[in-house]
Scaffold this active site. Sequence first.
Site, short mmCIF file in Angstrom:
data_model
loop_
_atom_site.label_atom_id
_atom_site.label_comp_id
_atom_site.label_asym_id
_atom_site.label_seq_id
_atom_site.Cartn_x
_atom_site.Cartn_y
_atom_site.Cartn_z
N HIS A 168 101.24 62.10 92.53
CA HIS A 168 100.51 61.21 93.73
C HIS A 168 100.85 59.89 93.10
O HIS A 168 100.20 58.97 93.26
CB HIS A 168 99.14 61.76 93.95
CG HIS A 168 99.10 62.95 94.57
ND1 HIS A 168 99.88 63.63 95.13
CD2 HIS A 168 97.97 63.76 94.64
CE1 HIS A 168 99.39 64.78 95.74
NE2 HIS A 168 98.14 64.70 95.35
N HIS B 239 95.96 62.67 102.28
CA HIS B 239 95.10 63.68 101.57
C HIS B 239 93.70 63.90 101.92
O HIS B 239 93.01 63.99 101.21
CB HIS B 239 95.20 63.10 100.10
CG HIS B 239 95.23 64.10 99.00
ND1 HIS B 239 94.44 65.35 99.07
CD2 HIS B 239 96.29 64.73 98.10
CE1 HIS B 239 94.74 66.23 98.23
NE2 HIS B 239 95.65 65.79 97.49
N GLU C 144 98.97 68.36 103.89
CA GLU C 144 99.63 67.12 103.46
C GLU C 144 101.19 67.35 103.75
O GLU C 144 102.08 67.74 102.98
CB GLU C 144 99.68 66.96 101.77
CG GLU C 144 98.06 67.06 101.41
CD GLU C 144 97.96 67.30 99.89
OE1 GLU C 144 98.36 66.39 99.34
OE2 GLU C 144 97.44 68.45 99.49
#
Length: 365
Positions: free
Chosen positions: A111, A185, A323
């Site tokens: 991420h 998210h 996602e």
Amino acid sequence: MVKPTPAITRDGFGTLADGRAVERVTLRGAGGFEARIITYGAALQALFVPDARGAIADIVLGHDDADGYEARRDFYGATIGRFANRIAGAAFTLDGERIALPANDGANTLHGGPGGFDRVLWSVEAIEESDTPAVTLRHVSPDGESGFPGSLDVRVSFRLSAPGELTISYEAVTDRPTVVSLTNHSFFNLDGVAAGGDILDHVLTLAADSFLPTNAEAIPLPGPPRPVAGTPFDFRSGAAVGARIREDDAQLRAGRGYDHNFCLGISAQPRLAARVEATSSGRVMELLTNQPGLQFYSGNFLDGAAPGKYGRLHRQSDAFCLEPQAWPEAPNRGDFPSARLDPGETYRHVSIYRFSTARDGGMRA
């Protein structure tokens, strides 16, 4: 005369440890539909949606103030970047140059690394008071931030685009070749976060014929995507999240449940990727996106270590994530859809979250 409730309001949401103020922008629609967005992490902090009886509940995990988000990196509702999901070995090669990134998930980058976009204080660039109220946040990521090449100018917009509909859209431009994959998210529980139940009885439908199997580090294995047919990953006709989650399947063991990219293919326009129905509340969420992948995560690592909103300790399978994004490890995989962005191009990602209720209410006796 009673004044109408404004479609958009702004208020403070506390301060970060360095004294910078965090703002919250609230978008209000009809029937109690409401989205609250904070500038720290460009995060969806709350989403209020009616159920089949008309009762309103917040359906996304989050915290009550800026302290909660800064103290613990749990990605609740956050904008993820520069690259969502994992890059193996914390490095990739672009135009013959090896790009080293900081590792923050074992030997890999997750991420965007330790300084990802979820740890950034975004600025409010625009607020639109209209029948479809919207807020646009901006962050300019300098060349070399978290190791990624090129300055990246990013905007994310949250819009109540129709009754019961939230559209999140992203645009980004760069001054050097780079890689980009942005996503939201949010952790969803369609029965409501305050109710405190799990999501194992939520019925999920995924419009994907294949998925990416992964190793123990959640990195895609070599080779092509694996067909979902005949596996616990086949949600094409709909199945409860928990129906097969405890089957003795190597992929479920590796991820302690579902934490995999489902392959949607290339599409310029948003198309239906997933539908989730909560049998208790009757809430239904449909997700449309133009992204080639959809990471489905069944909340496997929620551990109750820190309280969230409503004084709840969130534990395994108390929420799910869907996602939309590029495929994980795409910068190192020439056989995956490209995540490259060049100067003169614009990265565009549109995801639409449509909420309704099951026709018969979906209610249990």
